[in-house]
Design a protein around this motif. Structure first.
Motif, PDB file in Angstrom:
ATOM      1  N   GLY A  99       0.796  -1.234   0.000  1.00 27.21           N
ATOM      2  CA  GLY A  99       0.000   0.000   0.000  1.00 27.21           C
ATOM      3  C   GLY A  99       0.823   1.277   0.000  1.00 27.21           C
ATOM      4  O   GLY A  99       0.260   2.377   0.064  1.00 27.21           O
ATOM      5  N   SER A 100       2.163   1.168  -0.069  1.00 23.74           N
ATOM      6  CA  SER A 100       3.017   2.367  -0.049  1.00 23.74           C
ATOM      7  C   SER A 100       2.921   3.130  -1.367  1.00 23.74           C
ATOM      8  O   SER A 100       2.982   2.519  -2.439  1.00 23.74           O
ATOM      9  N   SER A 101       2.838   4.458  -1.292  1.00 27.76           N
ATOM     10  CA  SER A 101       2.983   5.268  -2.500  1.00 27.76           C
ATOM     11  C   SER A 101       4.474   5.479  -2.732  1.00 27.76           C
ATOM     12  O   SER A 101       5.261   5.488  -1.782  1.00 27.76           O
ATOM     13  N   ARG A 102       4.855   5.626  -4.005  1.00 26.97           N
ATOM     14  CA  ARG A 102       6.289   5.696  -4.336  1.00 26.97           C
ATOM     15  C   ARG A 102       6.600   6.920  -5.190  1.00 26.97           C
ATOM     16  O   ARG A 102       5.793   7.314  -6.018  1.00 26.97           O
ATOM     17  N   SER A 103       7.776   7.480  -4.959  1.00 28.37           N
ATOM     18  CA  SER A 103       8.255   8.600  -5.763  1.00 28.37           C
ATOM     19  C   SER A 103       9.669   8.254  -6.222  1.00 28.37           C
ATOM     20  O   SER A 103      10.549   8.006  -5.399  1.00 28.37           O
ATOM     21  N   PHE A 104       9.853   8.243  -7.531  1.00 26.67           N
ATOM     22  CA  PHE A 104      11.117   7.781  -8.116  1.00 26.67           C
ATOM     23  C   PHE A 104      11.866   8.963  -8.733  1.00 26.67           C
ATOM     24  O   PHE A 104      11.304   9.711  -9.529  1.00 26.67           O
ATOM     25  N   VAL A 105      13.123   9.134  -8.345  1.00 30.08           N
ATOM     26  CA  VAL A 105      13.961  10.179  -8.942  1.00 30.08           C
ATOM     27  C   VAL A 105      15.100   9.481  -9.686  1.00 30.08           C
ATOM     28  O   VAL A 105      16.084   9.068  -9.078  1.00 30.08           O
ATOM     29  N   PRO A 106      14.945   9.327 -11.015  1.00 24.12           N
ATOM     30  CA  PRO A 106      15.996   8.633 -11.775  1.00 24.12           C
ATOM     31  C   PRO A 106      17.269   9.450 -11.846  1.00 24.12           C
ATOM     32  O   PRO A 106      17.273  10.652 -11.560  1.00 24.12           O
ATOM     33  N   GLN A 107      18.333   8.770 -12.273  1.00 25.25           N
ATOM     34  CA  GLN A 107      19.649   9.409 -12.309  1.00 25.25           C
ATOM     35  C   GLN A 107      19.695  10.531 -13.347  1.00 25.25           C
ATOM     36  O   GLN A 107      20.095  11.628 -13.067  1.00 25.25           O
ATOM     37  N   ARG A 108      19.293  10.176 -14.548  1.00 29.32           N
ATOM     38  CA  ARG A 108      19.306  11.200 -15.610  1.00 29.32           C
ATOM     39  C   ARG A 108      17.920  11.259 -16.209  1.00 29.32           C
ATOM     40  O   ARG A 108      17.630  10.589 -17.194  1.00 29.32           O
ATOM     41  N   ALA A 109      17.076  12.055 -15.563  1.00 32.16           N
ATOM     42  CA  ALA A 109      15.708  12.124 -16.059  1.00 32.16           C
ATOM     43  C   ALA A 109      15.657  13.054 -17.264  1.00 32.16           C
ATOM     44  O   ALA A 109      16.313  14.087 -17.278  1.00 32.16           O
ATOM     45  N   ALA A 110      14.878  12.661 -18.237  1.00 30.55           N
ATOM     46  CA  ALA A 110      14.720  13.486 -19.433  1.00 30.55           C
ATOM     47  C   ALA A 110      13.563  14.465 -19.242  1.00 30.55           C
ATOM     48  O   ALA A 110      13.030  15.000 -20.197  1.00 30.55           O
ATOM     49  N   VAL A 111      13.199  14.697 -17.984  1.00 28.40           N
ATOM     50  CA  VAL A 111      12.048  15.553 -17.687  1.00 28.40           C
ATOM     51  C   VAL A 111      12.259  16.960 -18.210  1.00 28.40           C
ATOM     52  O   VAL A 111      13.182  17.658 -17.799  1.00 28.40           O
ATOM     53  N   GLY A 112      11.407  17.353 -19.118  1.00 27.60           N
ATOM     54  CA  GLY A 112      11.362  18.755 -19.527  1.00 27.60           C
ATOM     55  C   GLY A 112      12.612  19.304 -20.168  1.00 27.60           C
ATOM     56  O   GLY A 112      12.755  20.516 -20.291  1.00 27.60           O
ATOM     57  N   GLU A 113      13.500  18.418 -20.620  1.00 26.56           N
ATOM     58  CA  GLU A 113      14.762  18.894 -21.199  1.00 26.56           C
ATOM     59  C   GLU A 113      14.526  19.907 -22.317  1.00 26.56           C
ATOM     60  O   GLU A 113      15.171  20.929 -22.390  1.00 26.56           O
ATOM     61  N   HIS A 114      13.565  19.591 -23.192  1.00 21.82           N
ATOM     62  CA  HIS A 114      13.311  20.471 -24.344  1.00 21.82           C
ATOM     63  C   HIS A 114      11.928  21.106 -24.269  1.00 21.82           C
ATOM     64  O   HIS A 114      11.450  21.660 -25.252  1.00 21.82           O
TER      65      HIS A 114
END
Ligand SMILES: Nc1ncnc2c1ncn2[C@@H]1O[C@H](COP(=O)(O)OP(=O)(O)OP(=O)(O)O)[C@@H](O)[C@H]1O
Length: 229
Positions: A71-86
């Motif tokens: 039942g745990s909620s999870r938040s993942f922070v990857p090493q090299r996220a491509a979030v919003g790069e462009h």
């Protein structure tokens, strides 16, 4: 109170196997991630650490085996996220994406969500960068923004891939402090890291070699002493 020998599980991996073609990245990993504790996954390059973190985060399906979330909620922070790069996203937008994990995507933010965003920006010392486009940030600034995004989610379990790698001493300390604060608020944190200070602070250190758990200790410090002998 639960005795250390019987931790309450936040996540449990059962016989997790991950194959990429002929490469076996994880070869039957069993692991209990204790709730409210700091677990650090260590091992040589290619040992399977990031793959294990992704599976624990629910970001990658195992080829066989399973992960129980209890039942745990999870938040993942990857090493090299491509979030919003462009994308034309500001740092604040990137952190807001984390808060959407609490509200649902594109939902109107409640005051508590705004507070979580402001708090995350402040804790990672990026208030001054909040209006800057994410894409023009330095590598270290991006890493802090992505960790802030992970914090803003307010999840039960935070999973961080190398949260201090490549950072200057001050930024690395900010990130370690953020990890310590998450543990203080009762969250569970799992990191992949080579950072000796994070390893020393860990309640549980898991060492992988060739996709298998070869060592698992409850005391980061004693674990390191054992390795040094
Ligand atoms: N997407 C993929 N496709 C093919 N092989 C992969 C993929 N991801 C990982 N692997 C392989 O799986 C194995 C484990 O990789 P993983 O990235 O989990 O190791 P790691 O311990 O995190 O390494 P590092 O410390 O270098 O980041 C390696 O042999 C790697 O080449």
């Amino acid at each position: 109170m639960h005795p250390p020998s019987e931790p309450v599980a936040a996540l449990t991996a059962h016989a997790v196997r991950v194959s990429f073609g002929d490469t076996t990245a994880l070869d039957g990993v069993g692991l209990v991630v204790a709730r409210g504790r700091l677990t650090v996954i260590v091992g040589a390059n290619g040992a399977g650490k990031s793959t294990l973190l992704e599976v624990l985060a629910g970001a990658r399906e195992p080829s066989s085996g399973r992960v129980e979330t209890h039942g745990s909620s999870r938040s993942f922070v990857p090493q090299r996220a491509a979030v919003g790069e462009h994308l034309p996203l500001t740092v604040r937008d990137v952190v807001t994406i984390g808060a959407w994990g609490r509200t649902g995507p594109f939902r109107r933010l409640r005051p508590a969500d705004r507070t979580a965003i402001d708090d995350a920006l402040r804790r990672l010392d990026i208030v001054d960068l909040a209006r800057r486009p994410f894409g023009i940030l330095s590598g270290g600034q991006r890493q802090r923004a992505l960790l802030a995004q992970g914090l803003a989610r307010g999840a039960d379990v935070l999973l961080l891939d190398e949260p201090t790698t490549g950072l200057d001493a001050a930024s690395a300390k900010l990130n370690r402090t953020a990890v310590a604060r998450e543990i203080e608020r009762g969250a569970t944190v799992v990191c992949v890291s080579h950072d000796q200070r994070l390893i020393a602070a860990a309640d549980h250190v898991v060492e992988l070699t060739d996709g298998r758990v070869v060592r698992s200790g409850v005391e980061g410090v004693s674990f390191e002493r054992e390795r040094a002998r």
